[in-house]
Structure formats: C-alpha cells, structure tokens
Enzyme design. Structure first.
Site: not given
Length: 177
Positions: A67-68
């Site tokens: 996600e990051d």
C-alpha cells in the site's frame, strides 16, 4: 530458521522499503509503527494456543509494503512465500476503488483469510489509535474512531485478546474528540 531470525530478516526488508518514511506529523521513522504492530502480535500470541506467530509477525512488519511503497505482491511472494504475500494483499486497500469502499473491501478479504491476518488488522488499528496528528479536525478524528468500530465489528471472533485491546483503545480515543 528461528522466529527471531525471520523477524530480523523481515524487519530489515520492511525498513529498506519504508526508508525515508515517517509517522504522520513526525520525524519518527515509519518502522516504529511496524514494530509496534509486531509488539501487539507478540503479546496477543501468548493468549492464543493455535496461532502462527511467525506468519503473524511477518504480516505485521510487511502489512503496509504494498500500500505505501513500491513493493509488489510478486516481490513479497518471491521473498516470503504465497501465504505472506496473500496476507499482505488482503491487508492492502485497493486504490482502484472509490475511497469510501476501500476499507470494507479490505475487511471482506481479511475475513476470508487466516486468523493471523485478522490479528494484524486489529493490531494495526490498536497501534494507530494514539494521539492523532495535530492537523486533524474533530470530524476527521471522529471518522477515524468510527472506522475503528467498524473494524472491531467486522473482525469480531478473530482474536479475543486483540478485540478487547481495540475496544479499550476506541474508548480511550474519545479524549481526542
């Protein structure tokens, strides 16, 4: 391989992937959040006899990589195996969906996963329910608390110890509203 070695190797990988990232409104390295989630998992594992601690620790340390960071599912699969990669993917919000649908989509995928994935989501929100960033207004804080309530309701029955911890943190978070 020992759980300590797996933890250290996974933490090293996650640290490199999150290098330069910090906690919101802070200069604290992001890896502190990952370590805090892993700490919640370590304590929770002591309260459950049928719990894959190694898997849960890997998921805790890697849960934000897809996600990051620029980490891909396939990179995680190659480095840590399909079970870990699939768990991280379940914990990852799908950015192709409208923002308001992302959390429920992820929670649905988490509910289809092994209990260790459920535990990491609970531990993640426990860790995140600390003093909110200074720039959050009351509405944002209230929304975040409501999201935590949804997570708790949707993942009820997955890990009693972490559910109680999250319920306590939700209640304590009211001081910021």
């Amino acid at each position: 391989m020992t759980v300590q070695t797996i933890y250290q190797d996974t933490l090293r990988f996650a640290s490199i992937k999150h290098l330069g990232q910090t906690l919101p409104s802070s200069s604290i390295p992001y890896v502190v959040h990952l370590s805090n989630v892993a700490m919640e998992i370590l304590v929770a594992a002591q309260h459950h006899s049928d719990f894959n601690l190694t898997l849960a620790l890997q998921l805790a340390l890697l849960h934000d990589t897809i996600e990051d960071t620029d980490t891909t599912y396939y990179e995680l699969e190659e480095e840590f195996g399909t079970t870990v990669a699939s768990g991280v993917l379940a914990l990852t919000k799908n950015s192709a969906l409208p923002k308001e649908a992302r959390m429920m989509d992820s929670l649905n995928r988490i509910r289809e996963s092994v209990p260790e994935v459920w535990a990491v989501k609970l531990a993640d929100r426990i860790t995140n329910l600390q003093q909110p960033p200074a720039h959050w207004d009351t509405a944002k804080k209230a929304d975040y608390q409501e999201q935590a309530k949804v997570i708790l309701a949707q993942l009820s029955g997955g890990n009693t110890f972490l559910e109680h911890r999250l319920a306590e943190k939700i209640k304590a978070y009211s001081q910021y509203l």
